[in-house]
Motif scaffolding. Structure first.
Motif, PDB file in Angstrom:
ATOM      1  N   PRO A   1      22.457 -42.039 -73.572  1.00  0.00           N
ATOM      2  CA  PRO A   1      22.804 -42.544 -74.797  1.00  0.00           C
ATOM      3  C   PRO A   1      23.478 -42.830 -75.900  1.00  0.00           C
ATOM      4  CG  PRO A   1      20.529 -41.102 -74.752  1.00  0.00           C
ATOM      5  CD  PRO A   1      21.445 -41.172 -73.587  1.00  0.00           C
ATOM      6  N   LEU A   2      24.670 -42.614 -75.264  1.00  0.00           N
ATOM      7  CA  LEU A   2      25.554 -42.725 -76.587  1.00  0.00           C
ATOM      8  C   LEU A   2      26.118 -43.586 -76.875  1.00  0.00           C
ATOM      9  CD1 LEU A   2      27.463 -39.768 -75.572  1.00  0.00           C
ATOM     10  CD2 LEU A   2      26.020 -39.377 -77.158  1.00  0.00           C
ATOM     11  N   PRO A   3      26.791 -44.252 -77.730  1.00  0.00           N
ATOM     12  CA  PRO A   3      27.465 -45.833 -78.283  1.00  0.00           C
ATOM     13  C   PRO A   3      29.055 -45.648 -77.421  1.00  0.00           C
ATOM     14  CG  PRO A   3      27.494 -44.289 -79.797  1.00  0.00           C
ATOM     15  CD  PRO A   3      27.123 -43.454 -79.176  1.00  0.00           C
ATOM     16  N   GLN A   4      28.401 -46.758 -76.228  1.00  0.00           N
ATOM     17  CA  GLN A   4      29.073 -47.050 -75.376  1.00  0.00           C
ATOM     18  C   GLN A   4      30.396 -47.525 -75.221  1.00  0.00           C
ATOM     19  OE1 GLN A   4      28.631 -46.767 -72.407  1.00  0.00           O
ATOM     20  NE2 GLN A   4      27.167 -45.737 -73.156  1.00  0.00           N
ATOM     21  N   ASP A   5      30.511 -47.860 -77.202  1.00  0.00           N
ATOM     22  CA  ASP A   5      32.049 -48.995 -77.368  1.00  0.00           C
ATOM     23  C   ASP A   5      33.043 -47.759 -77.657  1.00  0.00           C
ATOM     24  OD1 ASP A   5      30.938 -47.530 -79.157  1.00  0.00           O
ATOM     25  OD2 ASP A   5      31.144 -49.462 -81.707  1.00  0.00           O
ATOM     26  N   LEU A   6      32.689 -46.363 -77.512  1.00  0.00           N
ATOM     27  CA  LEU A   6      33.278 -45.595 -77.479  1.00  0.00           C
ATOM     28  C   LEU A   6      34.136 -45.589 -76.274  1.00  0.00           C
ATOM     29  CD1 LEU A   6      30.878 -41.828 -78.104  1.00  0.00           C
ATOM     30  CD2 LEU A   6      32.914 -42.428 -79.227  1.00  0.00           C
ATOM     31  N   LEU A   7      34.098 -45.958 -75.114  1.00  0.00           N
ATOM     32  CA  LEU A   7      35.066 -46.104 -74.339  1.00  0.00           C
ATOM     33  C   LEU A   7      35.786 -47.256 -74.554  1.00  0.00           C
ATOM     34  CD1 LEU A   7      32.491 -45.821 -71.225  1.00  0.00           C
ATOM     35  CD2 LEU A   7      33.244 -44.069 -71.825  1.00  0.00           C
ATOM     36  N   LEU A   8      35.681 -47.799 -75.227  1.00  0.00           N
ATOM     37  CA  LEU A   8      36.715 -49.410 -75.688  1.00  0.00           C
ATOM     38  C   LEU A   8      38.282 -48.156 -76.644  1.00  0.00           C
ATOM     39  CD1 LEU A   8      34.919 -52.076 -76.492  1.00  0.00           C
ATOM     40  CD2 LEU A   8      35.725 -51.124 -74.511  1.00  0.00           C
ATOM     41  N   PHE A   9      37.732 -47.433 -77.025  1.00  0.00           N
ATOM     42  CA  PHE A   9      38.480 -46.144 -78.682  1.00  0.00           C
ATOM     43  C   PHE A   9      39.540 -45.474 -78.000  1.00  0.00           C
ATOM     44  CE2 PHE A   9      35.510 -49.061 -80.995  1.00  0.00           C
ATOM     45  CZ  PHE A   9      36.570 -49.858 -81.808  1.00  0.00           C
TER      46      PHE A   9
ATOM     47  N   LYS B   1      40.249 -41.805 -76.126  1.00  0.00           N
ATOM     48  CA  LYS B   1      39.884 -40.677 -75.874  1.00  0.00           C
ATOM     49  C   LYS B   1      39.522 -39.910 -76.103  1.00  0.00           C
ATOM     50  CE  LYS B   1      43.044 -39.012 -71.968  1.00  0.00           C
ATOM     51  NZ  LYS B   1      43.627 -38.303 -72.943  1.00  0.00           N
ATOM     52  N   GLU B   2      40.955 -39.200 -77.427  1.00  0.00           N
ATOM     53  CA  GLU B   2      40.743 -38.272 -78.700  1.00  0.00           C
ATOM     54  C   GLU B   2      39.253 -38.270 -79.036  1.00  0.00           C
ATOM     55  OE1 GLU B   2      41.789 -35.185 -79.872  1.00  0.00           O
ATOM     56  OE2 GLU B   2      43.334 -35.988 -77.529  1.00  0.00           O
ATOM     57  N   LEU B   3      38.393 -39.221 -79.111  1.00  0.00           N
ATOM     58  CA  LEU B   3      37.204 -39.357 -80.208  1.00  0.00           C
ATOM     59  C   LEU B   3      36.211 -39.022 -78.766  1.00  0.00           C
ATOM     60  CD1 LEU B   3      36.958 -42.811 -81.336  1.00  0.00           C
ATOM     61  CD2 LEU B   3      36.524 -40.718 -82.245  1.00  0.00           C
ATOM     62  N   TRP B   4      36.491 -38.747 -77.470  1.00  0.00           N
ATOM     63  CA  TRP B   4      35.146 -38.684 -76.540  1.00  0.00           C
ATOM     64  C   TRP B   4      35.158 -37.361 -76.419  1.00  0.00           C
ATOM     65  CZ3 TRP B   4      37.669 -41.388 -71.622  1.00  0.00           C
ATOM     66  CH2 TRP B   4      38.074 -42.369 -71.873  1.00  0.00           C
ATOM     67  N   HIS B   5      35.437 -36.208 -77.035  1.00  0.00           N
ATOM     68  CA  HIS B   5      35.425 -35.075 -76.920  1.00  0.00           C
ATOM     69  C   HIS B   5      33.625 -34.603 -77.610  1.00  0.00           C
ATOM     70  CE1 HIS B   5      38.102 -33.988 -80.159  1.00  0.00           C
ATOM     71  NE2 HIS B   5      37.200 -32.706 -79.988  1.00  0.00           N
ATOM     72  N   ALA B   6      34.014 -35.422 -78.820  1.00  0.00           N
ATOM     73  CA  ALA B   6      32.887 -35.026 -80.061  1.00  0.00           C
ATOM     74  C   ALA B   6      31.981 -34.754 -79.331  1.00  0.00           C
ATOM     75  CB  ALA B   6      33.291 -35.453 -81.238  1.00  0.00           C
ATOM     76  N   PRO B   7      30.978 -36.125 -79.383  1.00  0.00           N
ATOM     77  CA  PRO B   7      30.077 -36.464 -78.921  1.00  0.00           C
ATOM     78  C   PRO B   7      29.928 -35.849 -77.074  1.00  0.00           C
ATOM     79  CG  PRO B   7      31.262 -38.552 -78.633  1.00  0.00           C
ATOM     80  CD  PRO B   7      32.097 -37.209 -78.941  1.00  0.00           C
TER      81      PRO B   7
ATOM     82  N   MET C   1      34.227 -36.854 -68.823  1.00  0.00           N
ATOM     83  CA  MET C   1      34.029 -37.643 -70.179  1.00  0.00           C
ATOM     84  C   MET C   1      33.610 -39.205 -69.733  1.00  0.00           C
ATOM     85  SD  MET C   1      36.230 -35.435 -73.386  1.00  0.00           S
ATOM     86  CE  MET C   1      37.968 -35.936 -72.641  1.00  0.00           C
ATOM     87  N   GLU C   2      33.654 -39.698 -69.016  1.00  0.00           N
ATOM     88  CA  GLU C   2      33.555 -41.366 -69.089  1.00  0.00           C
ATOM     89  C   GLU C   2      32.611 -41.528 -68.788  1.00  0.00           C
ATOM     90  OE1 GLU C   2      37.404 -43.508 -67.759  1.00  0.00           O
ATOM     91  OE2 GLU C   2      35.993 -45.238 -67.449  1.00  0.00           O
ATOM     92  N   SER C   3      32.082 -40.235 -67.385  1.00  0.00           N
ATOM     93  CA  SER C   3      30.980 -41.092 -66.831  1.00  0.00           C
ATOM     94  C   SER C   3      29.620 -39.888 -67.562  1.00  0.00           C
ATOM     95  CB  SER C   3      30.930 -40.056 -65.407  1.00  0.00           C
ATOM     96  OG  SER C   3      30.726 -39.060 -65.907  1.00  0.00           O
ATOM     97  N   ILE C   4      29.968 -38.818 -68.494  1.00  0.00           N
ATOM     98  CA  ILE C   4      28.536 -38.543 -69.262  1.00  0.00           C
ATOM     99  C   ILE C   4      28.338 -39.660 -70.036  1.00  0.00           C
ATOM    100  CG2 ILE C   4      28.199 -36.904 -71.182  1.00  0.00           C
ATOM    101  CD1 ILE C   4      29.955 -34.706 -69.388  1.00  0.00           C
TER     102      ILE C   4
END
Ligand SMILES: [Fe+2]
Ligand SMILES: [Fe+2]
Length: 191
Positions: free
Chosen positions: A69-77, A79-85, A61-64
């Motif tokens: 072109p996704l908001p990179q700040d997702l990585l600071l929050f 990881k529950e949020l990541w599966h959506a984008p 998920m991190e490497s995707i």
């Protein structure tokens, strides 16, 4: 793609528990689509695939997120949020669904976003109120959902923010922004 084929694909990627949740989201989302006059076939596919990436390894998920072109700040929050984008990306790439309305409903089903479409609101809410959910306050949101879609989304956002605050977890800005924008619009409409 028909329902049986879509469910068969998604089942391969989910635990039994998450698959049952997905079927619950599908049924709830279709009820909401009928109630609020949304495109039922789009709602059905978005609901079936909304948690497609839920069990992907964190590294994948991190490497995707890093490569898209996704908001990179997702990585600071969380990881529950990541599966959506990441799910929206993989559903297009692996399943071949290219309908942007469906992909956006998957993409924003966890965080929400300002100016959510009808389809996005339905998937967000169905994910929150499907019959398998039993958080405090969910029954109230179910009741409101039968008469006022926007108010139900506002309550779901509010409960989610309160829950995260209580656990002293961070809150992704899009979630706050969605809450603020929807409350403002709701008040304007009623004034
Ligand atoms: Fe999810
Ligand atoms: Fe879900």
């Amino acid at each position: 793609m028909n329902r049986d084929r879509a469910l068969a694909i998604v089942k391969e990627h989910l635990t039994d528990h998450r698959y049952i949740h997905t079927v619950g989201v599908m049924n709830t989302a279709i009820e909401l689509a009928k109630l609020y006059d949304a495109d039922e076939s789009k709602v059905e596919l978005a609901a079936i695939f909304h948690d497609y990436a839920k069990f992907r390894p964190k590294e994948e998920m991190e490497s995707i997120i890093k490569s898209q072109p996704l908001p990179q700040d997702l990585l600071l929050f969380d990881k529950e949020l990541w599966h959506a984008p990441v799910g929206a990306y993989l559903v297009e790439k692996e399943v071949g669904i290219s309908d942007l309305d469906i992909l956006n409903a998957i993409k924003y089903h966890t965080s929400g976003r300002t100016n959510m479409t009808l389809l996005e609101k339905i998937i967000y809410l169905a994910d929150y109120i499907e019959p398998g959910r039993n958080f405090p306050g969910v029954e109230e949101v179910r009741e409101i959902a039968s008469t006022d879609l926007d108010l139900a989304v506002i309550y779901a956002l509010r409960n989610t923010i309160q829950f995260l605050l209580k656990k002293q977890q961070t809150i992704y800005p899009d979630t706050f922004n969605t809450y603020n924008a929807m409350v403002q619009e709701y008040k304007l409409r009623r004034s």
